[in-house]
Structure formats: structure tokens, C-alpha cells
Design an enzyme around this catalytic site. Structure first.
Site, PDB file in Angstrom:
ATOM      1  N   GLN A  70      -4.619  -5.491   6.771  1.00 42.62           N
ATOM      2  CA  GLN A  70      -5.515  -6.430   6.107  1.00 42.62           C
ATOM      3  C   GLN A  70      -5.430  -7.838   6.695  1.00 42.62           C
ATOM      4  O   GLN A  70      -6.135  -8.739   6.234  1.00 42.62           O
ATOM      5  CB  GLN A  70      -5.192  -6.482   4.610  1.00 42.62           C
ATOM      6  CG  GLN A  70      -5.364  -5.160   3.882  1.00 42.62           C
ATOM      7  CD  GLN A  70      -6.812  -4.697   3.832  1.00 42.62           C
ATOM      8  OE1 GLN A  70      -7.733  -5.496   3.924  1.00 42.62           O
ATOM      9  NE2 GLN A  70      -7.011  -3.394   3.676  1.00 42.62           N
TER      10      GLN A  70
ATOM     11  N   HIS B 165       0.862  -1.178   0.000  1.00 43.83           N
ATOM     12  CA  HIS B 165       0.000   0.000   0.000  1.00 43.83           C
ATOM     13  C   HIS B 165       0.903   1.234   0.000  1.00 43.83           C
ATOM     14  O   HIS B 165       2.022   1.208   0.509  1.00 43.83           O
ATOM     15  CB  HIS B 165      -0.863  -0.046   1.269  1.00 43.83           C
ATOM     16  CG  HIS B 165      -1.945   0.974   1.340  1.00 43.83           C
ATOM     17  ND1 HIS B 165      -1.713   2.298   1.643  1.00 43.83           N
ATOM     18  CD2 HIS B 165      -3.296   0.861   1.172  1.00 43.83           C
ATOM     19  CE1 HIS B 165      -2.862   2.955   1.663  1.00 43.83           C
ATOM     20  NE2 HIS B 165      -3.844   2.099   1.380  1.00 43.83           N
TER      21      HIS B 165
ATOM     22  N   CYS C 217      -4.616   2.393  -3.777  1.00 45.12           N
ATOM     23  CA  CYS C 217      -3.367   2.859  -3.162  1.00 45.12           C
ATOM     24  C   CYS C 217      -2.249   1.837  -3.354  1.00 45.12           C
ATOM     25  O   CYS C 217      -1.433   1.603  -2.458  1.00 45.12           O
ATOM     26  CB  CYS C 217      -3.560   3.177  -1.689  1.00 45.12           C
ATOM     27  SG  CYS C 217      -4.616   4.601  -1.380  1.00 45.12           S
TER      28      CYS C 217
ATOM     29  N   LYS D 111     -10.607  -1.329   9.818  1.00 45.40           N
ATOM     30  CA  LYS D 111     -10.546  -2.549   9.003  1.00 45.40           C
ATOM     31  C   LYS D 111     -11.027  -3.772   9.780  1.00 45.40           C
ATOM     32  O   LYS D 111     -11.278  -4.819   9.185  1.00 45.40           O
ATOM     33  CB  LYS D 111      -9.112  -2.819   8.533  1.00 45.40           C
ATOM     34  CG  LYS D 111      -8.387  -1.647   7.899  1.00 45.40           C
ATOM     35  CD  LYS D 111      -8.855  -1.357   6.504  1.00 45.40           C
ATOM     36  CE  LYS D 111      -7.904  -0.347   5.845  1.00 45.40           C
ATOM     37  NZ  LYS D 111      -8.364   0.056   4.513  1.00 45.40           N
TER      38      LYS D 111
END
Length: 418
Positions: free
Chosen positions: A214, A134, A376, A237
Site C-alpha cells: 500500500q 494484513h 483481510c 496495487k
């Protein structure tokens, strides 16, 4: 101390209906159709237990923390520091002082770059960054490299979006100081072998920073088992609020690092004559009034996740991903990007003759929320010859029926734009 992510036995199956009942937003409609929310890699939805935490704080014990002597300040401080212990257990960190609250993964990485990086990197040194990263784990290092003169070397990926471990080993030299890598790719869902990567980095005397934004919503994360030097994630997230995140760092590294931001809370003493001395960990890196309500709510989010069971969540999301992959693979002209054998619940794809933005706008009219764009991760997408993809990403509350709605809507939309 207990370890939140591992103390309860994993739930073998997921009661999706019960999970969905915790999310008020899932009952709404979009353009007259039931909402199918498949943009979870950008932001997950929030259960009622987390929403209630804000009401409880602002309606019951809203006060600034740590220095107050009154009852509300004590209660707010206890709730705030209670979340620090919750996070410690969730990550299996050794001590609460290794848990630093930030505004999110981006700020956590910038903290490491500006504090550890400025103290430990110099001209001629090397930082290894994967092509899967990212922008939040690329740009801070580029900015610092421009200033200090060190070199950034890119860890390559193969045609599946899998890191090349042999190439990774070959990149190390006696000047390699840091590896910065994500645990799970936000663009492709690739799960990286961060434990093996940490062992290789440490064998060469380098440190490793892991972007876990993530990973924490999908699998148990044990920072001591990984042997990470730094590990970062964001609340929004993992079913929590926006504006709050966490940096885990080894205590001995954090102790040696200078403060990044100055102001209240991070000081021990301030004097015009004698200068400033700094607070002990973790407060040395938490300048100013923190996002108290968000921190408290993050604790409730992590407790909710642990109660459902990360093993159960990961297994269910694997079923959703497999079903979605099977359904969209039959669509003519659709190409899936990121086919790693070990993936989290992310499905990225491009469609011949159709722009990702058009697909995203039209599928929204059918009640389906997906993400389109470069995510991103422009260097990664450019490597695969595209400037944008469509991305469907899954969470514990998604259903197989929603995957079918998504696939049918996608087929219809592609027929309209090609």
C-alpha cells in the site's frame, strides 16, 4: 544505473484530466451512471500503456526467456530483465540481483517465511508483528510458529490506529529475531515509521520485513534509506497487472537463504547421482516459467507512475482524502476508523445501525465502487470493536467531483438502510 522513482523532478501539480485519459475503464458506466472507482487499495485500474504491453509481448515477441537462442527469446529476455532494472531503480535497491519476481506480496512474504524463517527461527525465538497487518503478514508467521515453536508478539496501536513506538521498543528481548510490519495499513491508511522501526530492530540484532503493497502507489520508496532487510509489493496495487509482485532482499541475506521452490530456471545442475546445485541470484528463487508478460507490463506501470510523479500523486491523494473526510464527517452516526496524522488515501468508516455490506451493495447501484468487509485485517477491526467497515480508497485518477458524488450517494444510501 538510474533510480526511476527519484531521477525526475517531482511534478508540483497533477493534471488529473490527462491522467484519466490513460485509463479506458474510467469512461464506462455502471448501472447507467458514470463509474466512480474508489476501491484502489484492493486493486488499482490499469493505464493504456500497461494494457499495450500485453499486446506488444503476445503479438510481437512471445517466447520463453533466458535459455532460448532465437531472436524472440532474446527479445523477451531483454524485456523481462529490463523490468528487473526498472524495479531496482524504483526502489533504489543496490543491485538487480536483489529483486525477486513473485506472484504478489503474499507470495513474497511466504518466500521469506519458508526460506529465511525456516533457516533462522527456532523454538523460543520471537517475531514482532503489528496489529495493523494484513492477513498476508500474519498467517505465514502463525503457520511457521506452530511448526517451529517461536512466539509472535503484537505491536499495539492507539485509538487513532497509530503504532505505539514506545511499546514497540519495549517488546524487544535478546530472543527477538524479526519484525514484520506494513509500510501503510490497507485497512486504515496509517503510514508507519518504518525507517525508525528498522533502526530499532537492527539495534537489537533483528531483521525487518516491510509489506509495501500500500506504499509504493502513493510515495517514493527507498529501501536503502529505510534500511529494510526485505520489502515486498504487488503489481496490481500500483497500476500494474495482477499475478505479479516483487520481493526485495539484501543480497547477503538472499545468498544465505535456501531455495523455496524447485524446478526449472532455479537450477545450475541436476543429477540423480550428485544432486542439484542452484542458480545464482535472483534466479535461485524464480522456479519455472515466470509470468513474463506480467513482468514486462509491471515495468511499464512503474514507468507510468514515475512519469506522473509520486510526490504529485501523493499530494493529490491527500487533497482527495481531506475532502472526503470533511464531507463524510457531517453524516450522523458515521464513525471514521483510522485517524492517524500521517495517512495514505484510505477512508474507512462504520455507520451506526447499518451493515457495511448493505451500504456497499446499494452505493454500487449509484455507480460508486467501494470495498466493504474486514479487508483481510480481522485482528485490527476486532480491536476497534467492529467486524466490517466500508472503505473508500483513492488513486491519481480520482477527482474532487467524484468525492462529492460518493458523499452524496453515501448520504442517500444511509438514509435508505437506517
Amino acid at each position: 544505473m538510474t533510480d526511476l522513482a527519484t531521477r525526475a523532478p517531482a511534478t508540483p501539480t497533477l493534471d488529473v484530466a490527462a491522467v484519466r485519459a490513460d485509463f479506458p475503464i474510467l469512461s464506462r458506466q455502471v448501472h447507467g451512471r458514470p463509474l466512480v472507482y474508489l476501491d484502489n487499495a484492493a486493486t488499482s485500474q490499469t493505464p493504456r500503456q500497461v494494457i499495450a504491453a500485453f499486446d506488444a509481448y503476445y503479438g510481437g515477441y512471445n517466447a520463453n526467456i533466458h535459455r532460448g537462442l532465437h531472436t524472440l527469446a532474446d527479445e523477451a529476455t531483454a524485456a523481462f530483465e529490463g523490468t528487473r532494472e526498472t524495479v531496482r531503480g524504483f526502489l533504489n535497491a543496490a543491485e538487480t540481483r536483489e529483486i525477486i519476481f513473485t506472484r504478489g506480496t503474499t507470495e513474497a512474504i511466504n518466500l521469506v517465511a519458508h526460506s529465511w524463517g525456516r533457516s533462522n527461527l527456532k523454538a523460543g525465538d520471537e517475531v514482532l508483528i503489528s496489529r495493523l497487518e494484513h492477513h498476508s503478514n500474519i498467517v505465514p508467521w502463525q503457520l511457521l510458529a506452530r511448526e517451529l515453536g517461536f512466539t509472535i508478539k503484537v505491536i499495539p496501536v492507539d485509538e487513532r490506529g497509530v503504532l505505539d513506538l514506545d511499546a514497540y521498543r519495549a517488546l524487544f528481548t535478546e530472543r527477538t529475531r524479526l519484525v514484520a510490519v506494513n509500510h501503510v495499513s490497507n485497512a486504515f491508511g496509517t503510514v508507519n515509521p518504518v525507517k525508525a522501526m528498522a533502526a530499532i530492530a537492527h539495534a537489537h540484532g533483528a531483521r525487518i520485513l516491510v509489506d509495501g503493497a500500500q506504499a509504493v502507489p502513493h510515495q517514493v520508496v527507498d529501501v536503502r534509506d529505510i534500511d529494510a532487510d526485505f520489502y515486498a509489493f504487488s503489481g496490481h496495487k500500483v497500476y500494474g497487472p495482477t499475478g505479479i509482485g516483487v520481493l526485495y532482499g539484501r543480497a547477503e541475506l538472499l545468498e544465505a537463504m535456501p531455495p523455496w521452490q524447485g524446478g526449472g530456471e532455479m537450477i545450475a545442475t541436476v543429477s540423480f547421482e550428485a544432486g542439484t546445485t542452484f542458480a545464482e541470484l535472483p534466479h535461485k528463487f524464480e522456479a519455472g516459467t515466470p509470468a513474463i508478460a506480467e513482468v514486462v507490463a509491471l515495468g511499464d506501470a512503474l514507468k507510468w507512475v514515475a512519469g506522473v510523479g509520486l510526490d504529485a500523486i501523493g499530494a493529490w491523494e491527500g487533497r482527495l482524502l481531506a475532502h472526503a473526510t470533511e464531507r463524510v464527517s457531517t453524516i450522523d452516526g458515521l464513525r471514521i476508523l483510522g485517524t492517524a496524522p500521517d495517512k495514505a488515501g484510505v477512508l474507512s468508516f462504520a455507520v451506526d445501525g447499518a451493515h457495511a455490506q448493505d451500504i456497499g451493495l446499494l452505493i454500487d447501484q449509484l455507480g460508486v465502487a467501494i470495498r466493504t468487509g474486514h479487508h483481510c485485517a480481522q485482528p485490527l477491526l476486532a480491536h476497534f470493536g467492529v467486524d466490517a467497515t466500508c472503505r473508500a480508497s483513492f488513486a491519481a485518477y480520482n477527482t474532487l467531483e467524484e468525492v462529492d458524488v460518493f458523499a452524496e450517494a453515501l448520504t442517500r444510501v444511509i438514509g435508505m438502510v437506517r
